[in-house]
Scaffold this motif. Sequence first.
Motif, PDB file in Angstrom:
ATOM      1  N   GLY A  96       0.792  -1.214   0.000  1.00  0.00           N
ATOM      2  CA  GLY A  96       0.000   0.000   0.000  1.00  0.00           C
ATOM      3  C   GLY A  96       0.827   1.268   0.000  1.00  0.00           C
ATOM      4  N   ALA A  97       2.097   1.147   0.402  1.00  0.00           N
ATOM      5  CA  ALA A  97       2.981   2.319   0.431  1.00  0.00           C
ATOM      6  C   ALA A  97       3.853   2.400  -0.815  1.00  0.00           C
ATOM      7  CB  ALA A  97       3.874   2.266   1.672  1.00  0.00           C
ATOM      8  N   ARG A  98       3.573   1.546  -1.805  1.00  0.00           N
ATOM      9  CA  ARG A  98       4.417   1.434  -3.000  1.00  0.00           C
ATOM     10  C   ARG A  98       4.720   2.782  -3.655  1.00  0.00           C
ATOM     11  NH1 ARG A  98       4.495  -3.169  -6.204  1.00  0.00           N
ATOM     12  NH2 ARG A  98       2.525  -3.785  -5.212  1.00  0.00           N
ATOM     13  N   ASP A  99       3.728   3.618  -3.809  1.00  0.00           N
ATOM     14  CA  ASP A  99       3.895   4.881  -4.527  1.00  0.00           C
ATOM     15  C   ASP A  99       4.124   6.071  -3.600  1.00  0.00           C
ATOM     16  OD1 ASP A  99       3.519   3.654  -7.063  1.00  0.00           O
ATOM     17  OD2 ASP A  99       1.348   3.669  -6.731  1.00  0.00           O
ATOM     18  N   SER A 100       4.282   5.807  -2.318  1.00  0.00           N
ATOM     19  CA  SER A 100       4.482   6.886  -1.355  1.00  0.00           C
ATOM     20  C   SER A 100       5.937   7.339  -1.327  1.00  0.00           C
ATOM     21  CB  SER A 100       4.081   6.413   0.045  1.00  0.00           C
ATOM     22  OG  SER A 100       2.731   6.006   0.083  1.00  0.00           O
ATOM     23  N   VAL A 101       6.159   8.518  -0.763  1.00  0.00           N
ATOM     24  CA  VAL A 101       7.514   8.982  -0.472  1.00  0.00           C
ATOM     25  C   VAL A 101       7.941   8.293   0.819  1.00  0.00           C
ATOM     26  CG1 VAL A 101       8.949  10.970   0.122  1.00  0.00           C
ATOM     27  CG2 VAL A 101       7.162  11.200  -1.619  1.00  0.00           C
ATOM     28  N   VAL A 102       8.845   7.311   0.694  1.00  0.00           N
ATOM     29  CA  VAL A 102       9.306   6.559   1.857  1.00  0.00           C
ATOM     30  C   VAL A 102      10.793   6.827   2.054  1.00  0.00           C
ATOM     31  CG1 VAL A 102       7.564   4.795   1.440  1.00  0.00           C
ATOM     32  CG2 VAL A 102       9.892   4.449   0.597  1.00  0.00           C
ATOM     33  N   GLN A 103      11.340   6.338   3.164  1.00  0.00           N
ATOM     34  CA  GLN A 103      12.739   6.585   3.469  1.00  0.00           C
ATOM     35  C   GLN A 103      13.334   5.346   4.137  1.00  0.00           C
ATOM     36  OE1 GLN A 103      12.863   9.968   6.176  1.00  0.00           O
ATOM     37  NE2 GLN A 103      10.980   9.316   7.170  1.00  0.00           N
ATOM     38  N   HIS A 104      14.656   5.309   4.192  1.00  0.00           N
ATOM     39  CA  HIS A 104      15.326   4.155   4.770  1.00  0.00           C
ATOM     40  C   HIS A 104      14.856   3.841   6.182  1.00  0.00           C
ATOM     41  CE1 HIS A 104      19.050   4.312   1.905  1.00  0.00           C
ATOM     42  NE2 HIS A 104      18.120   3.497   1.460  1.00  0.00           N
ATOM     43  N   VAL A 105      14.689   4.874   7.003  1.00  0.00           N
ATOM     44  CA  VAL A 105      14.318   4.609   8.393  1.00  0.00           C
ATOM     45  C   VAL A 105      12.921   4.008   8.494  1.00  0.00           C
ATOM     46  CG1 VAL A 105      15.903   6.298   9.407  1.00  0.00           C
ATOM     47  CG2 VAL A 105      13.569   7.015   8.740  1.00  0.00           C
TER      48      VAL A 105
ATOM     49  N   LEU B 111      13.034  12.762   5.127  1.00  0.00           N
ATOM     50  CA  LEU B 111      14.024  13.716   5.625  1.00  0.00           C
ATOM     51  C   LEU B 111      15.429  13.226   5.272  1.00  0.00           C
ATOM     52  CD1 LEU B 111      12.702  14.499   9.228  1.00  0.00           C
ATOM     53  CD2 LEU B 111      12.298  15.801   7.145  1.00  0.00           C
ATOM     54  N   SER B 112      16.227  14.101   4.717  1.00  0.00           N
ATOM     55  CA  SER B 112      17.632  13.814   4.442  1.00  0.00           C
ATOM     56  C   SER B 112      18.458  14.946   5.036  1.00  0.00           C
ATOM     57  CB  SER B 112      17.894  13.720   2.939  1.00  0.00           C
ATOM     58  OG  SER B 112      17.099  12.715   2.338  1.00  0.00           O
ATOM     59  N   GLN B 113      19.677  14.615   5.455  1.00  0.00           N
ATOM     60  CA  GLN B 113      20.518  15.615   6.104  1.00  0.00           C
ATOM     61  C   GLN B 113      21.952  15.555   5.582  1.00  0.00           C
ATOM     62  OE1 GLN B 113      19.528  14.347  10.249  1.00  0.00           O
ATOM     63  NE2 GLN B 113      18.943  16.495  10.522  1.00  0.00           N
ATOM     64  N   ARG B 114      22.553  16.717   5.533  1.00  0.00           N
ATOM     65  CA  ARG B 114      23.979  16.843   5.257  1.00  0.00           C
ATOM     66  C   ARG B 114      24.603  17.572   6.426  1.00  0.00           C
ATOM     67  NH1 ARG B 114      26.068  21.757   2.464  1.00  0.00           N
ATOM     68  NH2 ARG B 114      26.092  22.195   4.704  1.00  0.00           N
ATOM     69  N   GLY B 115      25.726  17.075   6.892  1.00  0.00           N
ATOM     70  CA  GLY B 115      26.381  17.677   8.041  1.00  0.00           C
ATOM     71  C   GLY B 115      27.249  18.859   7.667  1.00  0.00           C
ATOM     72  N   VAL B 116      28.394  18.957   8.308  1.00  0.00           N
ATOM     73  CA  VAL B 116      29.293  20.100   8.140  1.00  0.00           C
ATOM     74  C   VAL B 116      29.962  20.046   6.763  1.00  0.00           C
ATOM     75  CG1 VAL B 116      31.342  21.243   9.044  1.00  0.00           C
ATOM     76  CG2 VAL B 116      29.709  20.154  10.620  1.00  0.00           C
ATOM     77  N   PRO B 117      29.861  21.109   5.968  1.00  0.00           N
ATOM     78  CA  PRO B 117      30.560  21.131   4.679  1.00  0.00           C
ATOM     79  C   PRO B 117      32.004  21.596   4.872  1.00  0.00           C
ATOM     80  CG  PRO B 117      29.308  23.136   4.911  1.00  0.00           C
ATOM     81  CD  PRO B 117      29.053  22.326   6.169  1.00  0.00           C
TER      82      PRO B 117
ATOM     83  N   LEU C  25      13.388  18.390   3.677  1.00  0.00           N
ATOM     84  CA  LEU C  25      12.110  17.705   3.792  1.00  0.00           C
ATOM     85  C   LEU C  25      11.554  17.555   2.391  1.00  0.00           C
ATOM     86  CD1 LEU C  25       9.325  18.134   6.406  1.00  0.00           C
ATOM     87  CD2 LEU C  25       8.732  18.069   3.987  1.00  0.00           C
ATOM     88  N   ARG C  26      11.356  16.334   1.963  1.00  0.00           N
ATOM     89  CA  ARG C  26      10.955  16.040   0.581  1.00  0.00           C
ATOM     90  C   ARG C  26       9.543  15.451   0.553  1.00  0.00           C
ATOM     91  NH1 ARG C  26       9.641  13.954  -4.082  1.00  0.00           N
ATOM     92  NH2 ARG C  26      11.193  13.777  -5.745  1.00  0.00           N
ATOM     93  N   THR C  27       8.625  16.139  -0.150  1.00  0.00           N
ATOM     94  CA  THR C  27       7.288  15.605  -0.394  1.00  0.00           C
ATOM     95  C   THR C  27       7.220  15.200  -1.861  1.00  0.00           C
ATOM     96  OG1 THR C  27       6.248  17.698  -1.047  1.00  0.00           O
ATOM     97  CG2 THR C  27       6.415  17.242   1.322  1.00  0.00           C
ATOM     98  N   ASP C  28       6.050  14.833  -2.338  1.00  0.00           N
ATOM     99  CA  ASP C  28       5.950  14.458  -3.752  1.00  0.00           C
ATOM    100  C   ASP C  28       5.970  15.665  -4.681  1.00  0.00           C
ATOM    101  OD1 ASP C  28       3.491  15.414  -2.988  1.00  0.00           O
ATOM    102  OD2 ASP C  28       2.327  13.787  -3.892  1.00  0.00           O
ATOM    103  N   GLU C  29       5.828  16.876  -4.127  1.00  0.00           N
ATOM    104  CA  GLU C  29       5.810  18.079  -4.956  1.00  0.00           C
ATOM    105  C   GLU C  29       6.948  19.044  -4.676  1.00  0.00           C
ATOM    106  OE1 GLU C  29       1.739  19.871  -5.888  1.00  0.00           O
ATOM    107  OE2 GLU C  29       1.354  18.884  -3.951  1.00  0.00           O
TER     108      GLU C  29
END
Length: 478
Positions: free
Chosen positions: A330-339, A370-376, A401-405
């Motif tokens: 049911g979550a096939r087309d959703s925005v999902v993440q590793h966690v 949600l994705s994060q980048r630390g210290v550049p 923060l990434r949504t479908d749009e």
Amino acid sequence: MSEDRSEDRPNVVWITLESVRAANASVCGYDRETTPNLSRIAERPDGVSFPNCFSQSMWTPASSASILTGTYLSEHRVGYDGKAEEPLPEDVATLPGLLREQGYRTACLTPSSYLSEATGLDRGFERHHLFLLRKAFHDAETRRGALRYLLRSRSYGPGFSLNVRKHNQTYVMQETLKPWLDSLSSDDPPFFLYTHCPNPHLPYTPPRKWIERFTDDIAYSAREALELSLETYDSRDRMIQRIADGCPFTSDEWDALRAMYDAEIAYADEFVGTLFDHVRKLDAGKTLFVVTADHGDLFGEQGILGHNLVLHDHLTNVPMVVSGLDGIAGARDSVVQHVDVTRTVAERLGVSHEQFSGVDLRETAPDYALSQRGVPHFDEYLEADPEFDVSRYHETPVTALRTDEFKYLKGSDRTELFELPDEETDVGDERPAVRDRLDGRLEDAFHGMTVRDGTHENNGTAEYSAAMEQQLADLGYL
């Protein structure tokens, strides 16, 4: 293998591919057939592909730590410093550790020094082995696989070559993992096996068997494309210089680099298919099988080569295929993440933990990642070109923060809002209501989390051996 155990306490095989972006995976809609085995697994009655899966970061230590702990970068801190010198805090639990406490045998074979005792990401694995290609023939675990590779190097390698960077580790890993799986499957307790496939990490040097797979429609010969890849990614200094110079590649050169990249993805895909078939022969399909990637790679997007500085979709949107886990279609087309997947696997195996972020995909179809980048670290770019424009990049740690749009990025220096698929034009001022709404969602997402700011009790410093440092240098990290 008993019927009771296989139903209630299934085995788990989790494969993380190196540097595969969803945009170049045919299982996610790419026009080149780069991942036929991933598609085959996803198309099974018990298989699901998530084309909108996102990693928690844009490089290996950070995203791997999120997979193994079910937490975000700001929670586990591995890679937050941009150098992976801060190991996993002692109070952060790991999925293999929780499973081991419940009687699972846990094993990890990895070619990455970032998944080792140096970072603490070996925690919870009863059997953990760091495979270093330069030591493969001297290592009892990998000697058999290395000898087999030597005999097949004209197909699975470059043929005879003393250049270590031309050789691929994947075949040796495959031949090492098969007896591991045989041994793990021969005993009654269930097992969790995690492995990190080293392809297609730059420099892209596909084996001879694959090197011409995607070169028919490009201007370069396979040999010329390979040499361009080796020259482009010859060292970290060379790659940084190319970025500082503005990624000055012609369209034909970009095509050649992508052809080598796609060929390496096809090679990694065969590795997945081989292991999947081996597992099915051993247990008749009673194992949960998860395949994803730690991050992707860039070919000039936002002025970047490889995986540096940014949280572009081509770095964070990765393939995700799961087999043998009921209730997630049911979550096939959703925005999902590793966690989300880590939590779902943990819930299925009965080792849920309050630390886990994400949702159980059997119960909820999420709508953001949600994705994060630390210290550049800009110094090396400015050394290559003092005029290099660092202002286009966030100068502080940043969360996306990434949504479908939309994609909303927030650091302490500034915020940006992108209306996808455009990730160049900030529309925050044009869409203030969207910006404010996503800012509120970001605040809500981190409410109650144990977000570490670097002032927690000193957890020591990651210590890499000389062999580990050489391996990271071979990969262009040092």
